[in-house]
Design a protein around this motif. Sequence first.
Motif, PDB file in Angstrom:
ATOM      1  N   ILE A 166      13.281  -1.432  -6.561  1.00 43.61           N
ATOM      2  CA  ILE A 166      14.094  -1.318  -5.343  1.00 43.61           C
ATOM      3  C   ILE A 166      15.574  -1.504  -5.657  1.00 43.61           C
ATOM      4  N   THR A 180       4.772  -7.722  -8.911  1.00 43.71           N
ATOM      5  CA  THR A 180       5.779  -7.750  -7.846  1.00 43.71           C
ATOM      6  C   THR A 180       7.182  -7.622  -8.417  1.00 43.71           C
ATOM      7  N   LEU A 197       4.429  -2.723  -2.971  1.00 45.08           N
ATOM      8  CA  LEU A 197       4.562  -4.171  -2.788  1.00 45.08           C
ATOM      9  C   LEU A 197       3.524  -4.689  -1.796  1.00 45.08           C
ATOM     10  N   LEU A 220      10.133  -5.091  -7.145  1.00 43.83           N
ATOM     11  CA  LEU A 220      11.449  -5.550  -6.697  1.00 43.83           C
ATOM     12  C   LEU A 220      12.562  -4.983  -7.576  1.00 43.83           C
ATOM     13  N   SER A 221      12.311  -4.933  -8.882  1.00 44.47           N
ATOM     14  CA  SER A 221      13.286  -4.335  -9.787  1.00 44.47           C
ATOM     15  C   SER A 221      13.502  -2.866  -9.443  1.00 44.47           C
ATOM     16  N   ALA A 278       8.046  -0.044  -1.749  1.00 44.36           N
ATOM     17  CA  ALA A 278       7.727  -1.059  -0.744  1.00 44.36           C
ATOM     18  C   ALA A 278       6.249  -0.990  -0.378  1.00 44.36           C
TER      19      ALA A 278
END
Length: 438
Positions: A283, A276, A162, A280-281, A159
């Motif tokens: 997470i 990004t 990110l 996200l992958s 995160a």
Amino acid sequence: MTAQSVPARATLPGDPPGGRAAVTMWSVGVSVYFVAIIFRTSLGVAGLDAVDRFHVGASALSTFSILQLLVYAGMQIPVGLMVDRMGTRKVLCLGAVLFTLGQLGFAFSPDYTTGLLSRALLGCGDAMTFISVLRLGNRWFPARRGPFVGQLAGLVGMAGNLVSTLVIARLLHGIGWTAAFAGSAGLGVVVLVVTLLFLKDHPEGHEPPPLPAAHRGAAYVRAQIAATWREPGSRLGMWTHFTTQFPAMVFLLLWGMPFLVEQQGLSRGTAGNLLTVVILSNIVVGLVYGQLIARHHGARIPLVLGTVGATGLMWALVLGWGTHAPMWLLVVLTLVLGACGPASMIGFDFARPANPPERQGTASGIVNIGGFSACMILLLAIGVLLDATGDNYRVAFCAIFAVEALGISQILRLRARALRRERERLVASRVETVHVPA
């Protein structure tokens, strides 16, 4: 009176209770790690800007990240010992001071040398965060929650990545280099104050025993390191981390943006979106891996080898496709790279049961050295090959396969011995805890 067997309890004697207090304390600690990741990965979206600001080539640009990771890796065992001796609160506070000063120094660096020193200082502070967070989780949550809590820590780190990708990148092109880096340094001050005010090392009634005087000398430290290293689980954890972490880390830390823009011909905006996707992958996969490992410890080796194999296959397809790979293939690549971070966390789950509580920090340090050593090797190799081949990214990125091959050979060599030793420890633990007087 005789001894009789009783069902094993979900929470072993002496296990921390968990609960809301544990979540609160862990959240405070992991916020420091979150900010450290923002600072660590901020250069990943500023690589092209750094080339213009410091007037350097690919090898010199690599040196920023290599030095940062060199300091980070070199500090892992000392930090592990510090955490075992001083506790998490003091080490996290010291780390927050150092990485904030490093980020602030990088904001105002007038030349390449000053920038290098700032990244080294940042790496030193960053090195003190993750091991501290792992130790905090071990002190506040029951042992059975360890794999899942560890994966959550990794997700918080992603995160932070990110934030770098979405926020720092836009700040750089909106308010400029100095304002973006100096402004972000304020986050370090915030987490430092919160940690000083609220963090506790352990729950009431679960204080670790005082360190005997005999355990404070250099000879004892050397013995601790040697005993940890002798455990095959510690070494398997290190090589697992070595083999799985670096493909995504190098991509996000420095070379992903230049590869996508200069080799694949994408715009910065599109390249940023693909970075990004990796995060996200990560997470999503982290949540899946954490649950799988918590329920089925036997899934660890298949997950590690499967992730490494999928990563190698995707890079082979992208690099072998031609001048520009199609967008769908780049998307699949970034989705697969998202599994690298969760797979690297499995390394800590090999080392954790292999070592007693007083060596957990040292064991985590040894594991953490693995992935960051691989990152340094690949960062250097790509930079040198780019300069040697006139920025031929397809040739330079082939170094990935050599590093993966080295790591896989060591995992295959150590896995049977480490898992056998782990089973022996588990049986011995059950013998001690499952039998009680009738």
